[in-house]
Design a protein around this motif. Structure first.
Motif, PDB file in Angstrom:
ATOM      1  N   ASN A 501       0.798  -1.233   0.000  1.00 48.62           N
ATOM      2  CA  ASN A 501       0.000   0.000   0.000  1.00 48.62           C
ATOM      3  C   ASN A 501       0.827   1.278   0.000  1.00 48.62           C
ATOM      4  N   GLU A 502       1.972   1.252   0.671  1.00 48.30           N
ATOM      5  CA  GLU A 502       2.767   2.470   0.803  1.00 48.30           C
ATOM      6  C   GLU A 502       3.266   2.983  -0.542  1.00 48.30           C
ATOM      7  N   GLN A 503       3.305   2.108  -1.555  1.00 43.64           N
ATOM      8  CA  GLN A 503       3.767   2.554  -2.872  1.00 43.64           C
ATOM      9  C   GLN A 503       2.843   3.625  -3.460  1.00 43.64           C
ATOM     10  N   ARG A 504       1.577   3.579  -3.107  1.00 45.42           N
ATOM     11  CA  ARG A 504       0.651   4.624  -3.572  1.00 45.42           C
ATOM     12  C   ARG A 504       1.093   5.999  -3.072  1.00 45.42           C
ATOM     13  N   ASP A 505       1.544   6.035  -1.838  1.00 51.18           N
ATOM     14  CA  ASP A 505       1.953   7.304  -1.248  1.00 51.18           C
ATOM     15  C   ASP A 505       3.269   7.793  -1.840  1.00 51.18           C
ATOM     16  N   TYR A 506       4.127   6.856  -2.260  1.00 48.89           N
ATOM     17  CA  TYR A 506       5.425   7.224  -2.835  1.00 48.89           C
ATOM     18  C   TYR A 506       5.314   7.744  -4.269  1.00 48.89           C
ATOM     19  N   TRP A 507       4.494   7.044  -5.091  1.00 54.64           N
ATOM     20  CA  TRP A 507       4.531   7.302  -6.529  1.00 54.64           C
ATOM     21  C   TRP A 507       3.152   7.508  -7.156  1.00 54.64           C
ATOM     22  N   GLY A 508       2.075   7.398  -6.395  1.00 51.90           N
ATOM     23  CA  GLY A 508       0.735   7.422  -6.962  1.00 51.90           C
ATOM     24  C   GLY A 508       0.303   8.799  -7.440  1.00 51.90           C
ATOM     25  N   SER A 509      -0.373   8.829  -8.590  1.00 50.51           N
ATOM     26  CA  SER A 509      -0.814  10.100  -9.179  1.00 50.51           C
ATOM     27  C   SER A 509      -1.715  10.896  -8.251  1.00 50.51           C
ATOM     28  N   ASN A 510      -2.621  10.205  -7.558  1.00 46.30           N
ATOM     29  CA  ASN A 510      -3.582  10.934  -6.724  1.00 46.30           C
ATOM     30  C   ASN A 510      -2.967  11.450  -5.433  1.00 46.30           C
ATOM     31  N   LYS A 511      -1.678  11.162  -5.202  1.00 43.05           N
ATOM     32  CA  LYS A 511      -0.977  11.713  -4.032  1.00 43.05           C
ATOM     33  C   LYS A 511      -0.046  12.857  -4.402  1.00 43.05           C
ATOM     34  N   ALA A 512       0.139  13.082  -5.697  1.00 44.44           N
ATOM     35  CA  ALA A 512       1.152  14.037  -6.146  1.00 44.44           C
ATOM     36  C   ALA A 512       0.867  15.463  -5.691  1.00 44.44           C
ATOM     37  N   ASP A 513      -0.410  15.813  -5.509  1.00 45.69           N
ATOM     38  CA  ASP A 513      -0.757  17.185  -5.154  1.00 45.69           C
ATOM     39  C   ASP A 513      -1.359  17.307  -3.761  1.00 45.69           C
ATOM     40  N   ILE A 514      -1.257  16.248  -2.969  1.00 43.37           N
ATOM     41  CA  ILE A 514      -1.755  16.287  -1.592  1.00 43.37           C
ATOM     42  C   ILE A 514      -0.592  16.615  -0.661  1.00 43.37           C
ATOM     43  N   LYS A 515      -0.687  17.723   0.019  1.00 44.25           N
ATOM     44  CA  LYS A 515       0.403  18.155   0.894  1.00 44.25           C
ATOM     45  C   LYS A 515       0.726  17.091   1.941  1.00 44.25           C
ATOM     46  N   GLY A 516       2.008  16.887   2.160  1.00 41.50           N
ATOM     47  CA  GLY A 516       2.449  15.974   3.200  1.00 41.50           C
ATOM     48  C   GLY A 516       2.628  14.543   2.761  1.00 41.50           C
ATOM     49  N   THR A 517       2.256  14.208   1.528  1.00 41.40           N
ATOM     50  CA  THR A 517       2.504  12.849   1.060  1.00 41.40           C
ATOM     51  C   THR A 517       3.971  12.705   0.677  1.00 41.40           C
ATOM     52  N   ARG A 518       4.373  11.472   0.401  1.00 32.62           N
ATOM     53  CA  ARG A 518       5.784  11.229   0.099  1.00 32.62           C
ATOM     54  C   ARG A 518       6.045  11.078  -1.393  1.00 32.62           C
ATOM     55  N   ASN A 519       5.090  11.488  -2.217  1.00 33.71           N
ATOM     56  CA  ASN A 519       5.356  11.535  -3.653  1.00 33.71           C
ATOM     57  C   ASN A 519       6.139  12.814  -3.918  1.00 33.71           C
ATOM     58  N   TYR A 520       7.376  12.832  -3.426  1.00 33.55           N
ATOM     59  CA  TYR A 520       8.200  14.030  -3.504  1.00 33.55           C
ATOM     60  C   TYR A 520       8.404  14.477  -4.948  1.00 33.55           C
ATOM     61  N   ALA A 521       8.558  13.519  -5.851  1.00 30.97           N
ATOM     62  CA  ALA A 521       8.868  13.854  -7.240  1.00 30.97           C
ATOM     63  C   ALA A 521       7.656  14.368  -8.008  1.00 30.97           C
ATOM     64  N   GLY A 522       6.452  14.199  -7.444  1.00 26.95           N
ATOM     65  CA  GLY A 522       5.255  14.656  -8.141  1.00 26.95           C
ATOM     66  C   GLY A 522       4.885  13.777  -9.324  1.00 26.95           C
ATOM     67  N   ILE A 523       5.114  12.477  -9.202  1.00 25.92           N
ATOM     68  CA  ILE A 523       4.881  11.545 -10.302  1.00 25.92           C
ATOM     69  C   ILE A 523       3.388  11.409 -10.581  1.00 25.92           C
ATOM     70  N   LYS A 524       3.037  11.543 -11.837  1.00 26.34           N
ATOM     71  CA  LYS A 524       1.661  11.326 -12.301  1.00 26.34           C
ATOM     72  C   LYS A 524       1.728  10.486 -13.569  1.00 26.34           C
ATOM     73  N   ASP A 525       1.672   9.190 -13.417  1.00 25.75           N
ATOM     74  CA  ASP A 525       1.826   8.284 -14.546  1.00 25.75           C
ATOM     75  C   ASP A 525       0.832   7.137 -14.389  1.00 25.75           C
ATOM     76  N   PRO A 526      -0.172   7.036 -15.286  1.00 27.42           N
ATOM     77  CA  PRO A 526      -1.165   5.954 -15.185  1.00 27.42           C
ATOM     78  C   PRO A 526      -0.546   4.563 -15.219  1.00 27.42           C
ATOM     79  N   VAL A 527       0.575   4.411 -15.908  1.00 24.84           N
ATOM     80  CA  VAL A 527       1.233   3.104 -15.948  1.00 24.84           C
ATOM     81  C   VAL A 527       1.759   2.738 -14.569  1.00 24.84           C
TER      82      VAL A 527
END
Length: 610
Positions: A501-527
């Protein structure tokens, strides 16, 4: 103190097995569970192998942390909690640090799961208590789940998003129901839920920072503190769980004190002066050169390397792809050619490190060589949406001969930058369309990374890029990180032996613009989103490995980071008053199993003139 991480990374896999105590039809009841294989410890086990049940209790240990803290609420995005705060709070289950994928009951006495894994129920121990003596109840579990999802750090919402219902079964049992049974690790994930007192928090604002010592149920509670300077934890003398097998031989210090220092250089000097007792060293140069002071030579300070088998994950320079400057993967790839790891390893790190080449480094989950047949089958449906080279070329980060001469890398970088619309004019790299120069900031929270970033900036300057290095205090850094207010940072994304589950927080598109998540890179990729869900739903270990490697390849192909390095030992130094078990855990340092030897402590004090 038991290590408690706000962002728990479960060491679990995808096919749970129980030490069976009961089997009621298709429902299994056990004292613990493992995601694959058998549990190491049977229902009647006495203690973990890496803990000494006869370890004496007592004494004070002084530790150090860098920066500051301003809140005793570690569960929200606001504020900075102090080191060690996790010792106040407990979870339903606890990991064994010598098994990759196993948990055992802590607050929960038993765990029930059906064969289809669509729910899990925990039978709470009747003896479990908060520090005020009130029992831990299903109502507390339900409240904890709901408040963390509603007002806690955004991480919790993604981590628990497949839970559809939590309900009280009886006075000591609570049940979680899931969307379906495809997320195999959810029964273990829910066991890691930190349990909070409903009565306590119902009269307080959960989403606010606080310096009121919170009510917990763990082995320690806050004794004294001065915000931002120190915090002292005292072992609870009547701690309800002291004699549980999962706790015997652990939490042996009567008092744990953390003092805060401005930076790591000051902290190191304080350690040498005997201001604190134990230090984990993260800087290769200091490990090689700074521990030749008299106390080490005379044996008053012990310098030790302890091996471990923890996956090292990814430490790297992270690009913020939300910035237009870094939106083009060609630009990101180009800049990667200008970080000279081999020179840094030779001249700064005393050749102590190995270059990281995977988001799942040092584990069987890392993608090396060309994709296997299984990986190709996973990636084939995305063939038109991912770079072709994923199928034909194994990823390797750019390298050099270590001499500092990176002309070939500079040539490759300039070629990529030219293709991306940049040109070299009057010693500056400028955009062909707008004429704007290529300038960005590397944001740091530790001066230790300045010596790595400065040579990198020099190489960037050779292609006309101006990189400004800015080091800020921990409060400012956290605020800017939470707001994604940075161009590039140094960050670490840890991994377990069973990503989920934690992978969603690291790389998931729907986390890219939520403050405080760990998608630091801002990845938005459906693949990547699709591959994450396939990792979570992997039906067995072989499938998990293949899907994780496929995810790894796609992440690497996006050039979202410039990988750093890793090491597979803990480098520790400590004043010679400690003892620790002969057996070290594979997946942790195990400092909570150490104890103070009174005779050694007395001898140390005598030699130091105390």
């Amino acid at each position: 103190m038991r290590a408690f991480f706000l962002f728990t990374l479960l060491l679990v896999s995808n096919a749970p097995t129980f030490a069976t105590e009961q089997n009621n039809g298709n429902v299994t009841v056990g004292h613990g569970m493992s995601m694959y294989g058998d549990l190491k410890y049977p229902p009647n086990f006495k203690h973990f192998e890496y803990a000494n049940p006869d370890a004496p209790k007592g004494g004070t240990v002084r530790l150090a942390d860098i920066g500051t803290y301003d809140s005793f609420n570690p569960f929200i995005i606001k504020g900075i909690p102090p080191a060690g705060i996790g010792g106040l709070f407990e979870t339903l289950t606890v990991n064994s640090d010598d098994e990759a994928f196993s948990v055992y009951g802590l607050i929960a006495e038993t765990i029930e799961v059906p064969e289809d894994r669509t729910w899990v129920a925990y039978q709470l121990r009747s003896i479990a208590r908060f520090h005020d003596g009130t029992p831990i109840t299903p109502e507390d579990v339900i409240f904890s789940f709901e408040i963390l999802k509603e007002k806690g750090n955004p991480f919790y919402r993604s981590y628990y998003e497949n839970v559809t219902k939590v309900e009280k079964v009886d006075e000591h049992k609570v049940k979680f129901t899931f969307i379906n049974g495809t997320n195999k690790e959810l029964p273990l994930i829910m066991g890691q839920l930190p349990i909070l007192s409903k009565a306590y928090w119902s009269t307080r604002e959960f989403d606010k920072t606080t310096l009121e010592a919170p009510l917990g149920s763990g082995a320690y509670k806050i004794d004294t503190f001065e915000a931002g300077r120190f915090v002292v934890y005292k072992r609870v003398p009547d701690y309800w769980g002291a004699n549980l097998p999962v706790n015997l031989g652990q939490e042996n210090f009567d008092t744990i004190r953390y003092d805060y220092y401005r930076d790591s250089t000051v902290a190191l000097q304080a350690f040498k002066a005997g201001e604190y007792d134990f230090r984990s060293e993260s800087t290769a140069k200091d490990w090689a050169t700074a521990y030749d002071f008299p106390a080490v030579k005379t044996g008053l300070v012990i310098k030790e390397e302890i091996t471990h088998e923890i996956p090292t994950g990814m430490q790297a320079f992270f690009f913020n792809t939300r910035r237009p400057l870094f939106a083009d993967p060609k630009v990101r790839e180009a800049i990667g050619y200008l970080f000279d790891f081999e020179w840094s390893n030779k001249n700064l790190f005393y050749n102590a490190y190995t270059r990281t080449d995977s988001f799942f480094s040092n584990s069987e989950l890392a993608a090396h060589n060309l994709p296997s047949a299984e990986e190709q089958a996973i990636l084939e449906p995305f063939k038109n949406k991912i770079p072709e080279h994923i199928f034909t070329t194994a990823y390797q980060p750019p390298s050099s001969d270590g001499s500092g001469n990176i002309r070939d890398n500079i040539r490759k970088a300039l070629g990529l930058l030219t293709d991306a619309g940049w040109e070299f004019k009057q010693n500056r790299l400028v955009n062909k369309t707008t004429g704007k120069p290529f300038d960005f900031e590397i944001l740091l929270d530790s001066p230790a990374f300045e010596r790595i970033s400065l040579p990198f900036a020099k190489n960037l300057e050779r292609v006309g890029i101006k990189a400004t290095i800015r080091t800020v205090d921990s409060s400012q850094y956290k605020n800017r990180l939470d707001d994604f207010d940075f161009d590039m940072i140094v960050a670490v994304v840890g991994q377990s032996l069973s990503p989920g589950n934690e992978q969603r927080d690291y790389w998931g598109s729907n986390k890219a613009d939520i403050k405080g998540t760990r998608n630091y890179a801002g990845i938005k990729d459906p693949v990547i989103d699709a591959l994450i869900e396939q990792v979570i739903a992997a039906p067995d270990r072989a499938s998990l490995i293949a899907h994780t490697r496929a995810l790894d390849r796609v992440l690497l192909s996006g050039y979202y980071v410039i990988p750093h390095w890793h090491i597979r030992t803990f480098r520790v130094a400590y004043w010679n008053k400690f003892m620790h078990p002969n057996i070290a855990p594979k997946y942790g340092l195990g400092f909570n199993t150490w104890w103070i030897d009174k005779e050694k402590a007395q001898q140390l004090d005598a030699k130091r003139g105390k």
